[in-house]
Design a protein around this motif. Structure first.
Motif, PDB file in Angstrom:
ATOM      1  N   ARG A  23       0.833  -1.201   0.000  1.00  0.00           N
ATOM      2  CA  ARG A  23       0.000   0.000   0.000  1.00  0.00           C
ATOM      3  C   ARG A  23       0.870   1.254   0.000  1.00  0.00           C
ATOM      4  O   ARG A  23       1.909   1.304   0.648  1.00  0.00           O
ATOM      5  CB  ARG A  23      -0.914   0.029   1.232  1.00  0.00           C
ATOM      6  N   ASP A  50       1.201   3.971   1.617  1.00  0.00           N
ATOM      7  CA  ASP A  50       0.756   4.533   2.883  1.00  0.00           C
ATOM      8  C   ASP A  50       1.970   4.672   3.800  1.00  0.00           C
ATOM      9  O   ASP A  50       2.798   3.761   3.890  1.00  0.00           O
ATOM     10  CB  ASP A  50      -0.292   3.609   3.522  1.00  0.00           C
ATOM     11  N   ALA A  80       2.151   1.793   6.280  1.00  0.00           N
ATOM     12  CA  ALA A  80       1.934   0.442   5.765  1.00  0.00           C
ATOM     13  C   ALA A  80       2.745  -0.585   6.534  1.00  0.00           C
ATOM     14  O   ALA A  80       2.248  -1.663   6.890  1.00  0.00           O
ATOM     15  CB  ALA A  80       2.275   0.383   4.275  1.00  0.00           C
ATOM     16  N   ASP A 117      -4.070   9.283   7.150  1.00  0.00           N
ATOM     17  CA  ASP A 117      -3.843   9.034   5.736  1.00  0.00           C
ATOM     18  C   ASP A 117      -3.226  10.275   5.118  1.00  0.00           C
ATOM     19  O   ASP A 117      -3.854  11.337   5.059  1.00  0.00           O
ATOM     20  CB  ASP A 117      -5.168   8.693   5.039  1.00  0.00           C
ATOM     21  N   VAL A 119      -1.857  10.083   1.949  1.00  0.00           N
ATOM     22  CA  VAL A 119      -1.818   9.843   0.504  1.00  0.00           C
ATOM     23  C   VAL A 119      -3.095  10.372  -0.123  1.00  0.00           C
ATOM     24  O   VAL A 119      -4.189  10.085   0.357  1.00  0.00           O
ATOM     25  CB  VAL A 119      -1.654   8.351   0.200  1.00  0.00           C
TER      26      VAL A 119
END
Length: 660
Positions: free
Chosen positions: A504, A506, A509, A658, A660
């Motif tokens: 991911r 992220d 992650a 988050d 992203v």
């Protein structure tokens, strides 16, 4: 007016109005008929700009700086002081930290009133318990010392990494019992109802009746308010709950605990979007009480608490850890690849198959963790591997676990539910589909065919979450967070589709993958009892290495060092600003950001439900020491735009999970 108001009791009221420029208490006169009812912290109704609105009395006084005639309180529904001075101070601190308003935080902190609950007396708790048996914490260095500090009322702070197989609900309740033995209250926040059920069962065994209360979102409003009152009245000194309980009005607070702080359920999705871990750390500082951040893994934020010496590690030595942990093997190690060349690409290689077969033959259940729920939640073109999209709305195509007429499963859009009986790839014009992601329902079907005659159970959002499973041979397919506890522990665990977690885009992650893996692996029997964990990942990957060595602290320190080098949270503080390009340009032009603020963006943002038009997002980054200045600058702009009645809203979120 000052001489006249000096003889009138004044209530400073925070009104329930979601406008940033009105984020302050307003003075109202207390009529004589309410003089014996109104208390600081009680609910009132006041007339505000010609409308009758709800409010909470922030404090009472005898004077006011307002030069005109004070309006009187319109109505006092109840004199019940639901907002304690300690929580009021916390509400203001959280609003300032997250660039929000006190009224926004009060909506999260105070449950809706139910008159019937106020009329019922709160039960009186039994006598204080004796301190808990320290044997449970004896396996951890400084564990007994932590219990002693809590019993003595000292503000000890720890980051606790629980051992595999640990009965963590019992350990957390023992911490509460230690604080309660010293006449101090406790607050424990866990991610979800499944964890809360286990915690409640432990409290019923170890704490005196009526000394604790449980706050959960799925209770009826009357029940939840009644339990809230038990805490605010001081009848229950221990509060157990999920995210909303982080503001619970615990009297004589001596301990705050957050379990599994990396779970995204701890982050509130309502403005100002506070995180339970950060709120509880703030409470520990404001109330000078003990704090424990606990879990089977460790986040970078927890690693920073240890690095800064705000908290100390609570861990077991390596010999104790080796005795408690299952054996962990990654499919991608050199020995396994030499023996089974297909191990790197096969979804269930021979090593995983053999581990499951041996555990089942020994009469033990086997846990299979699958990152995705559903049947086939994502499809792609069989030729070019491009994601398959709906021809009507461009939503992703998937296959539901429920068969259609005649037992067939036809691909359908996951957004508009239109069936896709035919498919034509817009890139290569191929007409066949393949599974891009396999969910827990499809995995259960595959395992049922691979192990005929074996009981297969699923635990996830589509099939319901199982709290526990009995001992005996069975395959249990679960999504992360939905793993049931097995009686006697699992004989083996298979952690499949690691690419879906590690791949991911992220920031979190790596630590999130390890958190999910350790939570599942902790349910497996120790290696001395044959417990084995097979992880479908490259053995050289740092996350796989952390699991094989069972060293989440090492990975957290590595993550923290990487983020410090790159300038990412928690070493820095970040704010996300989302809105239309015009609204964002106006917002940033008015913002007096700290001098060393770094503006990143804009990047396109997908519209949320109910939003239309083009949307963008900026990230604003500052050193951690300037986090307060950043929050103040953003709140200031929100207040100016609110006062000017700006037509477009800009969504401001500090410390978003988050990026992203």
């Amino acid at each position: 007016m000052s001489g006249e108001t000096g003889r009138v009791q004044v209530a400073r009221v925070v009104v329930d109005v979601p406008l940033a420029h009105l984020d302050r208490p307003f003075d109202y006169a207390v009529p004589e008929k309410f003089a014996d009812v109104v208390q600081a912290g009680c609910r009132v109704r006041v007339r505000f700009h010609g409308r009758l609105v709800d409010g909470v009395v922030w404090e009472l006084g005898d004077t006011t700086e307002f030069s005109g005639t004070l309006q009187p309180l319109s109505h006092v529904p109840s004199g019940e002081p639901v907002l304690t001075p300690q929580v009021a101070r916390l509400v203001r601190a959280v609003a300032d930290r997250y660039a929000g308003t006190a009224s926004d935080v009060l909506r999260l902190a105070l449950p809706p009133r139910r008159a019937a609950a106020e009329k019922r007396p709160s039960p009186t708790p039994e006598e204080l318990p004796e301190p808990p048996d320290p044997a449970g914490f004896a396996r951890y260095q400084a564990g007994p010392a932590l219990l002693t500090a809590l019993a003595e009322g000292r503000p000890a702070r720890a980051v606790w990494t629980a051992l595999p197989g640990e009965d963590w609900p019992t350990r957390l309740v023992e911490l509460c019992r230690a604080a309660l033995s010293g006449r101090r209250g406790s607050l424990v926040v866990v991610p979800d109802g499944k964890d809360l059920d286990r915690l409640t069962a432990a409290a019923q065994r170890l704490l005196p009746a009526d000394s604790f209360t449980v706050l959960r979102a799925d209770d009826s409003p009357e029940k939840r308010y009644r339990r809230f009152l038990a805490a605010s009245r001081g009848a229950a000194q221990v509060v157990l709950g999920t995210r909303a309980a982080m503001f619970a009005p615990v009297r004589e607070l001596g301990l705050v605990v957050v379990w599994d702080d990396g779970d995204d359920l701890h982050s509130d999705d309502h403005a100002p979007y506070p995180h339970a871990r950060d709120v509880l750390v703030q409470r520990a500082w404001l109330d000078s009480c003990a704090a424990v951040v606990a879990g089977t893994s460790r986040t970078a934020e927890a690693a920073l608490l240890v690095e800064s010496a705000w908290a100390h590690e609570l861990v077991a030595d390596r010999a104790v850890l080796r005795a408690a942990a299952p054996r962990v093997q990654a499919l991608g190690d050199d020995f396994e690849l030499a023996r089974d060349p297909a191990a790197r690409t096969a979804r269930l290689p021979s090593l995983a198959y053999e581990a499951a077969r041996k555990a089942l033959a020994a009469g033990a259940p086997v846990l299979v963790q699958v990152p995705r729920r559903g049947y086939v939640p994502s499809l792609s073109c069989a030729r070019c591997r491009a994601p398959a999209r709906c021809a009507a709305c461009a939503g992703p195509l998937g296959i539901s676990p429920r068969p259609g007429p005649g037992g067939t499963r036809i691909p359908a859009c996951r957004w508009c539910a239109r069936p896709a009986a035919t498919f034509d790839c817009p890139h290569c014009h191929a007409t066949k589909l393949r599974a891009a992601v396999v969910g827990e329902s499809r995995t259960a079907e595959e395992l049922a065919r691979a192990f005929p005659g074996t009981t297969v159970r699923t635990s996830g959002s589509t099939s319901g979450v199982l709290a526990s499973v009995p001992a005996g041979p069975a395959l249990v397919v679960a999504t992360p967070g939905a793993e049931p506890v097995a009686e006697g522990g699992y004989g083996a665990a298979l952690l499949l589709d690691s690419w879906a977690l590690l791949g991911r885009a992220d920031l979190r992650a790596g630590e999130e993958t390890l958190r999910r893996w350790t939570n599942a692996s902790a349910l497996v029997r120790p290696a001395s009892a044959g417990g084995l964990v097979i992880v479908a990942a490259d053995a050289a990957h740092p996350v796989a290495q952390a699991l094989v060595r069972w060293d989440p602290a090492w990975l957290a320190e590595r993550e923290l060092a990487d983020r410090r080098e790159l300038g990412f949270p928690p070493v820095t503080r970040m704010a996300s600003l989302a809105g239309s390009p015009a609204a964002l340009a106006e917002f940033l032009a008015a913002a007096r950001l700290p001098g060393d603020a770094d503006l990143l963006g804009p990047v396109p943002e997908r519209p949320r439900p109910g939003q239309e038009g083009e949307r963008e997002r900026y990230l604003v980054r500052v050193p951690r020491t300037d986090g307060g200045a950043l929050a103040h600058a953003l709140a200031e702009v929100q207040g100016v735009r609110s006062a000017k009645k700006a037509p477009e809203h800009v969504r401001v979120q500090l410390d978003p999970l988050d990026l992203v």
